[in-house]
Enzyme design. Structure first.
Site, PDB file in Angstrom:
ATOM      1  N   ASP A 171      -8.204  -0.776   7.363  1.00 14.02           N
ATOM      2  CA  ASP A 171      -7.504   0.494   6.482  1.00 14.02           C
ATOM      3  C   ASP A 171      -6.195  -0.104   6.031  1.00 14.02           C
ATOM      4  OD1 ASP A 171     -10.413   1.502   5.770  1.00 14.02           O
ATOM      5  OD2 ASP A 171      -9.241   2.772   7.979  1.00 14.02           O
ATOM      6  N   LYS A 208      -5.906  -3.194   1.817  1.00 15.09           N
ATOM      7  CA  LYS A 208      -6.379  -4.037   1.115  1.00 15.09           C
ATOM      8  C   LYS A 208      -6.650  -4.674  -0.074  1.00 15.09           C
ATOM      9  CE  LYS A 208      -9.662  -4.675   4.637  1.00 15.09           C
ATOM     10  NZ  LYS A 208      -9.062  -3.559   5.075  1.00 15.09           N
ATOM     11  N   GLY A 261     -13.845   0.770   2.362  1.00 17.85           N
ATOM     12  CA  GLY A 261     -13.326   2.048   1.493  1.00 17.85           C
ATOM     13  C   GLY A 261     -11.882   0.968   1.158  1.00 17.85           C
ATOM     14  N   HIS A 262     -12.499   0.270  -0.050  1.00 16.61           N
ATOM     15  CA  HIS A 262     -10.573   0.386  -0.589  1.00 16.61           C
ATOM     16  C   HIS A 262     -10.241   0.767  -1.159  1.00 16.61           C
ATOM     17  CE1 HIS A 262     -11.856  -4.035   1.007  1.00 16.61           C
ATOM     18  NE2 HIS A 262     -12.004  -3.030   2.677  1.00 16.61           N
ATOM     19  N   GLN A 277     -12.836  -4.422   6.664  1.00 15.36           N
ATOM     20  CA  GLN A 277     -12.612  -3.949   7.871  1.00 15.36           C
ATOM     21  C   GLN A 277     -10.720  -4.969   8.440  1.00 15.36           C
ATOM     22  OE1 GLN A 277     -16.195  -5.347   7.603  1.00 15.36           O
ATOM     23  NE2 GLN A 277     -16.047  -2.896   6.323  1.00 15.36           N
TER      24      GLN A 277
END
Ligand code: GDP
Ligand code: IMO
Ligand code: MG
Length: 427
Positions: free
Chosen positions: A13, A16, A40-41, A223
């Protein structure tokens, strides 16, 4: 500069998605190489916000080919729903390529993820519950199902039966759950086959050709370094190699072809799930970082644990990834603090330790040693160059760079594509 890796330098988080999207316009291919829909991007383009889980962030750049490499674990239902969600918003996803060697996450993997966590009780990892660990476990145990198996029903049936043989014993005898019927799983998987077919490709061949032709290929990590199965805070990690080496094994592009490795580094630290976190805050400052930084998980909606910047971790990320650059994100979130603590070393059993201890027991009781840097109160979200930043914000960035062991080549001052200060060009 044909091949770049972009990865998380902390516990995920870090931003990225935004960083990948920023480069997307000048990149020919964006490749996810590990993880799955545990990621979750977030990408913010103008007034539009996108949350991507499985698709590479390059999917939002019209000229870029998004690739899901062999190292990714793919939940086909999630992939198809993510694609249709983007199509509904007018995004063309037809260029996507999916490795035939990528492993599938099936409903029994998500079931196993949930029951295992429940069984662990207070020792749980705090996984995202998306079946990531069990799918990788099957891969390593050689009972995984790959994308290509969807196109041979007899092989698929044999493999699903083999995978469920042992799991059903576990489910029934240990977890007191009903056994899962292989036929039902095969039937479900076959419903995805035709819809996925147009995307399936020999991605290793495509990517190596692209690199050899001088195309720009960007590998987007999921990650972060401290969640890596080998180099992270094991066992409180994810089940794949989020570090730079994973880009090679997860795509089939060799290390001699990688030119640059960029670590995405948040100007403070966050973590989701269980595990040690030396600079974690339990006070008003932690609450303020969470609130101002919007630190809530994109995948699970859980509040992120927040703490000050940890230079020991940043140095470690430089070491295990061979970082050439950092992209420092969320500097704007620190606006308003009179002085900002930065962890420069740990105290472990009365001794000052400069490098991340390899012993988890030591890391669990490492106490941060802080230096205090002067803060700033001016709004920095409109800054376009380093010189536009207030002197103390410049000083904060320079201090972090010195402690972290690689140049800071870009700075995020807001979530939007344009809210970035570029210092050295990446491409
Ligand atoms: P990822 O998993 O590394 O892609 O990061 P996430 O998307 O899970 O979390 C990063 C959050 O920070 C997202 O909400 C981004 O929109 C936001 N973000 C990224 N860069 C910046 C920045 O420089 N400033 C601010 N304020 N927000 C940012
Ligand atoms: P992005 O790509 C933050 C964490 C989970 C849990 C551990 C294992 O958005 O940075 P898993 O479901 O992977 O088996 O869970 O890893 N985790 C993440 N934390 N960001 C992520 O992805 C994460 N993906 C997994 O919270 O502690
Ligand atoms: Mg995220």
């Amino acid at each position: 500069m044909p091949a770049l890796v972009l990865l998380g330098a902390q516990w995920g988080d870090e931003g990225k998605g935004k960083a990948t999207d920023l480069l997307g316009g000048s990149v020919d291919y964006v490749v996810r190489y590990q993880g799955g829909n545990n990621a979750g991007h977030t990408v913010v383009v103008g007034d539009q916000k996108y949350a991507l889980h499985l698709l590479p962030s390059g999917i939002l750049s019209p000229d870029c080919v998004p690739v899901i490499g062999n190292g990714v674990v793919v939940d086909p239902a999630v992939l198809l729903s993510e694609l249709s969600g983007l199509n509904e918003r007018g995004i063309d996803t037809s260029k996507l390529m999916l490795s035939g060697n990528a492993h599938l996450i099936t409903s029994y993997h998500t079931t196993m993820d949930k029951v295992t966590e429940r069984f662990l009780g207070s020792r749980k990892i705090g996984t995202t519950g998306r079946g990531i660990g069990p799918a990788y476990a099957d891969k390593i145990n050689r009972v995984g199902i790959r994308v290509q198996d969807l196109y041979d029903e007899s092989i698929l049936t044999q493999k699903v039966e083999a995978a469920l043989d042992f799991k059903n014993q576990l489910l029934a005898k240990l977890y007191n759950r009903r056994a899962i019927e292989a036929g039902r799983i095969v039937e479900e998987l076959l419903t995805y086959a035709d819809r996925l077919k147009p995307f399936v490709a020999d991605t290793t061949l495509v990517l190596n050709k692209a690199v050899d032709e001088g195309k720009v290929v960007l590998f987007e990590g999921g990650q972060g370094t401290l969640l890596d199965i080998d180099h992270g805070t094991y066992p409180f990690v994810t089940s794949s190699n989020a570090t730079a080496g994973g880009a090679c094994t997860g795509s089939g592009v060799g290390p001699t072809k990688i030119d640059r490795v960029i670590g995405i580094l948040k100007a403070y630290t966050t973590r989701v799930g269980s595990g040690p976190f030396p600079t974690e805050l339990f006070d008003d400052d932690g609450e303020a970082l969470r609130r101002i930084g919007g630190e809530r998980g994109v995948t699970t909606g859980r509040d992120r644990r927040c703490g000050w910047f940890d230079a020991v971790i940043a140095r470690y990320a430089t070491r295990v990834n061979g970082l050439t650059d950092f992209f420092l994100t969320k500097l704007d979130v620190l606006t308003g603090w009179e002085r900002i603590p930065v962890c420069v070393a740990y105290e472990i059993d009365g001794e000052r330790v400069e490098e991340l201890p390899y012993s988890q027991s030591d890391f669990h009781h490492a106490k941060p040693i802080y230096e205090y840097l002067p803060g700033w109160s001016e709004d920095i979200t409109k800054a376009k160059t380093f010189a536009d930043l207030p002197k103390n914000a410049q000083g904060y960035v320079k201090a972090l760079e010195e402690m972290s062991g690689a140049p800071i080549s870009a700075i995020g001052v807001g979530p939007g594509r344009t809210e970035t200060i570029e210092i050295n060009s990446f491409i």
